[in-house]
Design a protein around this motif. Structure first.
Motif, PDB file in Angstrom:
ATOM      1  N   ILE B  67      66.976  -1.744   0.842  1.00 38.37           N
ATOM      2  CA  ILE B  67      67.972  -0.774   1.520  1.00 38.37           C
ATOM      3  C   ILE B  67      66.488   0.457   1.046  1.00 38.37           C
ATOM      4  O   ILE B  67      66.033   0.626   0.496  1.00 38.37           O
ATOM      5  CB  ILE B  67      68.604  -1.292   0.493  1.00 38.37           C
ATOM      6  CG1 ILE B  67      69.915  -1.824   0.602  1.00 38.37           C
ATOM      7  CG2 ILE B  67      69.841   0.645   1.074  1.00 38.37           C
ATOM      8  CD1 ILE B  67      70.829  -1.747  -0.467  1.00 38.37           C
ATOM      9  N   THR B  68      66.370   1.593   2.316  1.00 42.43           N
ATOM     10  CA  THR B  68      65.284   1.696   2.296  1.00 42.43           C
ATOM     11  C   THR B  68      65.770   3.182   2.474  1.00 42.43           C
ATOM     12  O   THR B  68      66.159   3.249   3.569  1.00 42.43           O
ATOM     13  CB  THR B  68      64.248   1.843   3.442  1.00 42.43           C
ATOM     14  OG1 THR B  68      63.434   0.472   3.365  1.00 42.43           O
ATOM     15  CG2 THR B  68      62.936   2.171   2.759  1.00 42.43           C
ATOM     16  N   VAL B  69      65.673   4.510   2.152  1.00 39.12           N
ATOM     17  CA  VAL B  69      66.277   6.153   1.726  1.00 39.12           C
ATOM     18  C   VAL B  69      64.918   6.774   2.899  1.00 39.12           C
ATOM     19  O   VAL B  69      64.216   6.487   1.211  1.00 39.12           O
ATOM     20  CB  VAL B  69      67.087   6.570   1.311  1.00 39.12           C
ATOM     21  CG1 VAL B  69      67.980   7.468   1.626  1.00 39.12           C
ATOM     22  CG2 VAL B  69      67.816   5.319   0.728  1.00 39.12           C
ATOM     23  N   THR B  70      64.574   6.783   3.694  1.00 33.86           N
ATOM     24  CA  THR B  70      63.628   7.769   4.016  1.00 33.86           C
ATOM     25  C   THR B  70      64.214   9.241   4.739  1.00 33.86           C
ATOM     26  O   THR B  70      65.199   9.395   5.029  1.00 33.86           O
ATOM     27  CB  THR B  70      62.382   6.936   4.757  1.00 33.86           C
ATOM     28  OG1 THR B  70      62.907   8.092   6.590  1.00 33.86           O
ATOM     29  CG2 THR B  70      62.054   5.935   4.187  1.00 33.86           C
ATOM     30  N   PRO B  71      63.524  10.185   4.322  1.00 34.33           N
ATOM     31  CA  PRO B  71      63.310  11.338   5.406  1.00 34.33           C
ATOM     32  C   PRO B  71      64.436  10.917   6.937  1.00 34.33           C
ATOM     33  O   PRO B  71      64.903  12.184   7.249  1.00 34.33           O
ATOM     34  CB  PRO B  71      62.622  12.605   5.639  1.00 34.33           C
ATOM     35  CG  PRO B  71      61.729  11.645   4.272  1.00 34.33           C
ATOM     36  CD  PRO B  71      62.132  10.522   4.453  1.00 34.33           C
ATOM     37  N   MET B  72      63.599  10.377   7.528  1.00 39.37           N
ATOM     38  CA  MET B  72      63.970   9.664   8.367  1.00 39.37           C
ATOM     39  C   MET B  72      65.060   8.753   8.642  1.00 39.37           C
ATOM     40  O   MET B  72      66.172   8.636   9.852  1.00 39.37           O
ATOM     41  CB  MET B  72      62.746   8.655   9.171  1.00 39.37           C
ATOM     42  CG  MET B  72      61.230   9.455   9.136  1.00 39.37           C
ATOM     43  SD  MET B  72      61.437  10.710  10.609  1.00 39.37           S
ATOM     44  CE  MET B  72      61.548   9.373  11.858  1.00 39.37           C
TER      45      MET B  72
END
Ligand SMILES: Cc1cc2nc3c(=O)[nH]c(=O)nc-3n(C[C@H](O)[C@H](O)[C@H](O)COP(=O)(O)OP(=O)(O)OC[C@H]3O[C@@H](n4cnc5c(N)ncnc54)[C@H](O)[C@@H]3O)c2cc1C
Ligand code: SF4
Ligand code: FES
Ligand code: FES
Lengths: 174, 338
Positions: B67-72
């Motif tokens: 589960i990856t949260v980035t600005p993108m």
């Protein structure tokens, strides 16, 4: 467990899998048809009949057990798929021979059942619910326990039992 | 249950190779992947799905459950479990509609088992589809007819139906994906491809047994939800016959980008009422550039259901759907965003 039971006989149709299942801290060597669910493995092959079969379709929660600490439905889990994982059933919950788990004791204290058929699933689910931190309010308990149906509608007493056990589980964790 | 062989996939490529050479549409194919098993085993027990080979893809979980949260944006592995994503703090905060759609689906036990990939591929709950003693069901048995058209169809769809099938798409999470313009990454024999999630599900038309654009052997590996100004002001509202542990009678996934009450952009998807996860573009267009109030929300809801067709038992659904959408829009507009 009768070796000639219709269930076992019908299972010889496809090739058996050799599996080691870890249940309540003990390893069991089994030779199972791929179709055998965790629920049937527990009940029919290991004689652990505490886990109940209600609907066998994922709709009632009576078959709830823990796999690697997570509550899951054993009726929709293939026994083969939990090899290498730690299964805990209602039989493995008590702390020792003479001391019930606080949740088991709380269900008795609050008369949180009538026929008792849903109870092992309720208790397994409730223990996990508290550990997940999702039993903090009555509304949360109702929401996050909604996967466990009780045909006798012992719901208010189940909520009360979970609140008692929640306090004790928190205390004993410290 | 019919006999089948069970094997574990130890790498993606071999799982794809094993399942690629099948003639049928993936959901009917004799080789099936096993993720949480909460759709597959259920349907195998009642003889609706009849694979002779089951490939357990859970050994790939470590690689495909991130589960990856980035600005993108947000990237979700297809083997991530519903519960893990639903309670992930950044998902709860940045993408409330995703978290809520997952929390309001199924039960705590099922959410611990069910994967995101399996979730979007869950099958309809149409009782005629699930009960093989009914002869007529085009989805189960192409060309046999549709028992629901003249039968009990209270739970059936009113949008996206055809004369061949009116089955409701039952899931919740897919509506969040559709509303937020997600993409789905699919691995197949020829490598990976990323396509808009809205192209995954297919309208029933005259081939209701073909439910998705997946080719046999293809595996969903992840979902990608782009960041957007509307993602934080989003929610999932689900109306159902009982308060919990029930499929939607009507639901709305709503995301709004508001400036002083004026809608810069609205994203709307509807559940419980359509044959596929349904994007309500007409309603979005009605709202764009306007002040969002109850009157405007109602106009948008009228637009969303303008094409609805009912079948007797579900005559109540257009109004239920409209009211659900109005409430979802007004609640989303009233959210305090920090
Ligand atoms: C009683 C009950 C109530 C429920 N209520 C709800 C509800 O309210 N809302 C809701 O949204 N859902 C609900 N569900 C459905 C549940 O969420 C789905 O069954 C679940 O999400 C499916 O995921 P799974 O991992 O178990 O899939 P599986 O059963 O393992 O797989 C389903 C299908 O997808 C294929 N598949 C799985 N993963 C992949 C992949 N990565 N790539 C390609 N193919 C794949 C399998 O081969 C199979 O054909 C309910 C289910 C039950 C039993
Ligand atoms: S609505 Fe679709 S799934 Fe239900 S009986 Fe008709 S064809 Fe089958
Ligand atoms: S027996 Fe498993 S949910 Fe009912
Ligand atoms: S006590 Fe009888 S079903 Fe719950």
């Amino acid at each position: 467990m009768d070796a000639n039971s219709p269930l076992k006989a019908s299972l010889s149709a496809s090739r058996a899998l050799k599996l080691v299942l870890s249940v309540n801290g003990r390893d069991h060597r089994l030779s199972l048809d791929p179709r055998v669910t965790l629920l049937d493995a527990l009940r029919e092959h290991l004689g652990l009949t505490g886990t109940k079969k209600g609907c066998d379709q994922g709709q009632c929660g009576a078959c709830t057990v823990h796999v690697d600490g997570q509550r899951v439905l054993s009726c929709l889990t293939l026994a083969a798929s939990v090899e290498g994982k730690a299964v805990t059933t209602i039989e493995g919950l008590a702390l020792d021979e003479s001391t019930l788990h606080p949740m088991q004791q709380a269900f008795m204290d609050h008369d949180a059942f009538q026929c008792g058929y849903c109870t092992p699933g309720q208790i397994m689910s409730a223990v996990a619910c508290v550990m997940e931190g999702l039993a903090e309010t009555d509304d949360d308990i109702r929401e996050y326990m909604s996967g466990n149906l009780c045909r006798c509608a012992a719901y208010p007493n189940i909520v009360a039992a979970i609140k008692q056990a929640r306090a004790e589980m928190k205390r004993s964790r410290k | 249950m019919r006999p089948f062989s069970y094997e574990r996939a130890h790498d993606l490529a071999s799982a794809i190779r094993a399942a690629s050479h099948q003639a049928d549409a993936p959901l009917h194919a004799p080789i099936q992947f096993l993720a949480g098993g909460t759709t597959l085993l259920d349907l195998m027990k009642i003889d609706v799905m009849r694979p002779d080979r089951v490939i357990d893809i859970n050994p790939l979980e470590k690689t495909f459950s991130e589960i990856t949260v980035t600005p993108m944006g947000l990237r979700l592995g297809a083997l991530a479990r519903m519960s893990a994503v639903a309670h992930h703090p950044a998902v709860e905060r940045e993408y409330p509609v995703v978290s809520q759609a997952l929390k309001l689906g199924a039960s705590a036990q099922l959410r611990n088992m069910a994967s995101l990939g399996g979730n979007v591929l869950q099958r309809t709950r149409c009782s005629y589809f699930r009960d093989t003693s009914w002869h007529e069901c085009n989805k189960r048995d192409p060309g046999s007819g549709c028992a629901a058209l003249q039968g009990l169809n209270r739970k059936h769809a009113i949008l996206g139906t055809s004369e061949h099938c009116i089955a409701t798409y039952p899931g919740d999470f897919a509506q969040a994906l559709i509303a937020l313009d997600a993409a789905v990454e699919i691995a197949g024999a020829k490598g990976n491809r990323e396509v808009p999630f809205r192209t995954l599900h297919k309208l029933p038309g005259d081939t209701p047994h073909i439910e998705t654009s997946l080719a046999t052997g293809e595996i969903i590996v992840s979902f990608h939800i782009p960041a957007g100004a509307y993602a934080r002001r989003s929610l999932y509202l689900k109306v159902r016959d009982r308060e919990s542990y029930e499929f939607a009678s009507a639901s709305a996934a709503v995301a709004l980008d508001l400036a002083d009450g004026v809608v810069r952009e609205a994203r709307i998807a509807l559940g419980g009422v359509a044959t596929i996860p349904w994007r309500a573009v007409e309603a979005e267009d009605v709202l764009k550039g306007t002040m969002l109030d109850e009157v405007r929300a109602r106009v948008a809801a009228e637009a969303a259901f303008a094409g609805a067709r009912t079948f007797g038992g579900n005559d109540f659904k257009p109004e239920l759907g409209r009211r659900t959408l109005v409430r979802a829009l007004l609640e989303a507009a009233a959210l305090e965003i920090r």
